[in-house]
Scaffold this motif. Structure first.
Motif, mmCIF file in Angstrom:
data_model
loop_
_atom_site.group_PDB
_atom_site.id
_atom_site.type_symbol
_atom_site.label_atom_id
_atom_site.label_comp_id
_atom_site.label_asym_id
_atom_site.label_seq_id
_atom_site.Cartn_x
_atom_site.Cartn_y
_atom_site.Cartn_z
ATOM 1 N N PHE A 173 0.826 -1.208 0.000
ATOM 2 C CA PHE A 173 0.000 0.000 0.000
ATOM 3 C C PHE A 173 0.861 1.260 0.000
ATOM 4 N N ARG B 67 -9.509 -4.229 -7.388
ATOM 5 C CA ARG B 67 -9.705 -2.906 -7.977
ATOM 6 C C ARG B 67 -8.658 -2.606 -9.045
ATOM 7 N N LEU B 68 -7.425 -3.062 -8.811
ATOM 8 C CA LEU B 68 -6.326 -2.822 -9.747
ATOM 9 C C LEU B 68 -6.234 -3.886 -10.835
ATOM 10 N N LYS C 45 -0.805 4.694 -1.277
ATOM 11 C CA LYS C 45 -1.995 4.727 -0.416
ATOM 12 C C LYS C 45 -1.534 4.751 1.043
ATOM 13 N N PRO D 41 -4.214 3.315 4.137
ATOM 14 C CA PRO D 41 -4.220 1.862 4.355
ATOM 15 C C PRO D 41 -2.880 1.343 4.873
ATOM 16 N N GLU E 162 -8.137 -4.269 -2.870
ATOM 17 C CA GLU E 162 -7.273 -3.406 -3.691
ATOM 18 C C GLU E 162 -6.743 -4.143 -4.919
ATOM 19 N N TRP F 232 -8.285 -6.231 2.988
ATOM 20 C CA TRP F 232 -8.034 -4.931 2.359
ATOM 21 C C TRP F 232 -7.205 -5.105 1.086
ATOM 22 N N THR F 233 -6.217 -5.989 1.131
ATOM 23 C CA THR F 233 -5.380 -6.235 -0.047
ATOM 24 C C THR F 233 -6.183 -6.897 -1.159
#
Length: 191
Positions: free
Chosen positions: A122, A184-185, A127, A130, A181, A177-178
């Motif tokens: 992160f 999302r990526l 980011k 996070p 992400e 959380w990872t």
């Protein structure tokens, strides 16, 4: 400070054991932090170049390397706790409590490296929030409540167990959380 105060309520030996546990845990953290700092620019450069596949590859490989290291440390702590703790002190009372404490304290060692690498991920993609939350999840967000809840219920065993419980909660938050992400990526979990 909180852990030391709780340990002090059980006597002098638990304070000594806690200090040695912290010192021995730093030997696990150092290589993980080193790998994390090494991959940080790789993550940042590849993320900046829109090479998300490479970002995922770097994160997964670094996570695997730190997992292997921390799992190896877990095996040593479980199989050879007396030998590890006798490096620091050979007093019988100390070794009895320290052996038991190390076995409990180390139960979630396998998670430490992965959690660190993902926090560096992160940071590498810019980011900050996070990265800060995940880096402090283990030491603050989950540890303080664990230290306030477990020792009053389970005594000295609760003090030692607060650390693996904290590690499991921090790992769960980090992986969740990872995963969000990565999705999302468009990064897939693969070697």
């Amino acid at each position: 400070v909180l852990a030391n105060r709780i340990a002090a309520s059980f006597g002098v030996i638990p304070i000594a054991v806690l200090g040695v546990l912290f010192r021995s845990a730093s030997f696990i953290f150092m290589p993980c932090v080193g790998i994390g700092q090494g991959v940080l620019p790789l993550i940042g450069y590849n993320f900046g170049a829109k090479q998300n596949k490479r970002v995922g590859e770097v994160v997964i490989k670094a996570g695997l390397a730190t997992f292997i290291w921390s799992a190896l440390c877990l095996v040593v702590a479980i199989l050879l706790p007396t030998q590890v703790m006798s490096i620091f002190n050979t007093e019988t009372q100390f070794l009895v409590e320290a052996t038991r404490a190390l076995r409990i304290f180390s139960l979630a060692f396998f998670s430490i490296g992965i959690q660190m690498i993902l926090s560096f991920f992160f940071q590498g993609i810019g980011k900050g929030l996070p990265a800060l939350v995940l880096a402090s999840a283990r030491q603050v967000i989950f540890l303080v409540p664990s230290l306030l809840i477990l020792p009053p219920i389970f005594g000295l065993t609760g003090l030692w167990a607060a650390y693996p419980v904290t590690d499991i909660f921090a790992l769960a938050l980090t992986l969740l959380w990872t995963g969000i992400e990565f999705r999302r990526l468009g990064i897939r979990f693969r070697l």
